[in-house]
Scaffold this motif. Structure first.
Motif, PDB file in Angstrom:
ATOM      1  N   LEU A  32       0.830  -1.208   0.000  1.00 12.74           N
ATOM      2  CA  LEU A  32       0.000   0.000   0.000  1.00 12.74           C
ATOM      3  C   LEU A  32       0.866   1.259   0.000  1.00 12.74           C
ATOM      4  N   GLY A  33       1.986   1.198   0.707  1.00 13.65           N
ATOM      5  CA  GLY A  33       2.903   2.331   0.713  1.00 13.65           C
ATOM      6  C   GLY A  33       3.509   2.585  -0.654  1.00 13.65           C
ATOM      7  N   ILE A  34       3.833   1.531  -1.377  1.00 11.99           N
ATOM      8  CA  ILE A  34       4.381   1.677  -2.723  1.00 11.99           C
ATOM      9  C   ILE A  34       3.332   2.254  -3.661  1.00 11.99           C
ATOM     10  N   ILE A  35       2.113   1.758  -3.562  1.00 12.72           N
ATOM     11  CA  ILE A  35       1.034   2.285  -4.407  1.00 12.72           C
ATOM     12  C   ILE A  35       0.782   3.756  -4.098  1.00 12.72           C
ATOM     13  N   TYR A  36       0.783   4.117  -2.819  1.00 12.45           N
ATOM     14  CA  TYR A  36       0.592   5.506  -2.407  1.00 12.45           C
ATOM     15  C   TYR A  36       1.697   6.405  -2.974  1.00 12.45           C
ATOM     16  N   THR A  37       2.940   5.938  -2.910  1.00 18.82           N
ATOM     17  CA  THR A  37       4.065   6.715  -3.423  1.00 18.82           C
ATOM     18  C   THR A  37       3.974   6.888  -4.933  1.00 18.82           C
ATOM     19  N   ILE A  38       3.633   5.820  -5.636  1.00 16.31           N
ATOM     20  CA  ILE A  38       3.510   5.901  -7.096  1.00 16.31           C
ATOM     21  C   ILE A  38       2.399   6.870  -7.484  1.00 16.31           C
ATOM     22  N   LEU A  39       1.263   6.781  -6.804  1.00 18.67           N
ATOM     23  CA  LEU A  39       0.161   7.691  -7.117  1.00 18.67           C
ATOM     24  C   LEU A  39       0.546   9.140  -6.838  1.00 18.67           C
ATOM     25  N   ASN A  40       1.222   9.387  -5.726  1.00 21.97           N
ATOM     26  CA  ASN A  40       1.625  10.760  -5.407  1.00 21.97           C
ATOM     27  C   ASN A  40       2.645  11.303  -6.388  1.00 21.97           C
ATOM     28  N   ASN A  41       3.611  10.487  -6.779  1.00 25.02           N
ATOM     29  CA  ASN A  41       4.693  10.975  -7.627  1.00 25.02           C
ATOM     30  C   ASN A  41       4.323  11.074  -9.098  1.00 25.02           C
ATOM     31  N   PHE A  42       3.494  10.175  -9.594  1.00 22.74           N
ATOM     32  CA  PHE A  42       3.265  10.132 -11.033  1.00 22.74           C
ATOM     33  C   PHE A  42       1.844  10.484 -11.460  1.00 22.74           C
ATOM     34  N   VAL A  43       0.848  10.098 -10.703  1.00 20.28           N
ATOM     35  CA  VAL A  43      -0.529  10.343 -11.114  1.00 20.28           C
ATOM     36  C   VAL A  43      -1.009  11.708 -10.639  1.00 20.28           C
ATOM     37  N   PHE A  44      -0.836  11.981  -9.358  1.00 18.01           N
ATOM     38  CA  PHE A  44      -1.302  13.241  -8.784  1.00 18.01           C
ATOM     39  C   PHE A  44      -0.146  14.199  -8.566  1.00 18.01           C
ATOM     40  N   ASN A  45       0.738  14.292  -9.535  1.00 22.99           N
ATOM     41  CA  ASN A  45       1.942  15.102  -9.415  1.00 22.99           C
ATOM     42  C   ASN A  45       1.560  16.572  -9.349  1.00 22.99           C
ATOM     43  N   LYS A  46       1.757  17.189  -8.202  1.00 20.30           N
ATOM     44  CA  LYS A  46       1.398  18.603  -7.996  1.00 20.30           C
ATOM     45  C   LYS A  46       2.480  19.551  -8.493  1.00 20.30           C
ATOM     46  N   ASP A  47       3.701  19.067  -8.646  1.00 23.53           N
ATOM     47  CA  ASP A  47       4.821  19.914  -9.014  1.00 23.53           C
ATOM     48  C   ASP A  47       5.131  19.842 -10.502  1.00 23.53           C
ATOM     49  N   GLU A  48       4.117  19.756 -11.333  1.00 17.75           N
ATOM     50  CA  GLU A  48       4.354  19.686 -12.759  1.00 17.75           C
ATOM     51  C   GLU A  48       4.913  21.004 -13.265  1.00 17.75           C
ATOM     52  N   LYS A  49       5.888  20.900 -14.117  1.00 15.32           N
ATOM     53  CA  LYS A  49       6.449  22.122 -14.716  1.00 15.32           C
ATOM     54  C   LYS A  49       5.605  22.484 -15.926  1.00 15.32           C
ATOM     55  N   LYS A  50       5.109  23.700 -15.913  1.00 16.34           N
ATOM     56  CA  LYS A  50       4.289  24.174 -17.027  1.00 16.34           C
ATOM     57  C   LYS A  50       5.204  24.856 -18.024  1.00 16.34           C
TER      58      LYS A  50
END
Length: 94
Positions: A75-93
């Motif tokens: 669950l921790g790995i899934i949470y990390t993947i979702l935070n880093n790649f799916v819900f990435n808040k720090d996207e460079k525009k």
């Protein structure tokens, strides 16, 4: 001259390390708590195991404890993947 190597760590250093690990990966701490809970539950239920042999009971306890830890880490790995790649808040525009 060089100083002798440190053999024992300070208690403060160990507690700081545990705090840092808890902040970096909270699911590891949850997994360890689940492990302790599963082992405590199994130790409590040991008297009422019926006709089951002790070795079989201990094997089932091991599977329960390992399953708890592995599922929390998964669950921790899934949470990390979702935070880093799916819900990435720090996207460079661009």
């Amino acid at each position: 001259m060089s100083q002798p190597p440190i053999i024992f760590r300070d208690e403060e250093e160990s507690s700081q390390r545990l705090e840092r690990k808890a902040k970096e990966s909270p699911f590891m701490i949850i997994g360890l708590a689940g492990l302790v809970g599963a082992l405590g539950y199994s130790a409590y239920k040991y008297k009422n195991r019926g006709t089951m042999s002790t070795s079989v009971y201990l094997m089932q306890t091991r599977v329960l404890a390992q399953g708890t830890v592995v599922s929390c880490l998964g669950l921790g790995i899934i949470y990390t993947i979702l935070n880093n790649f799916v819900f990435n808040k720090d996207e460079k525009k661009e």
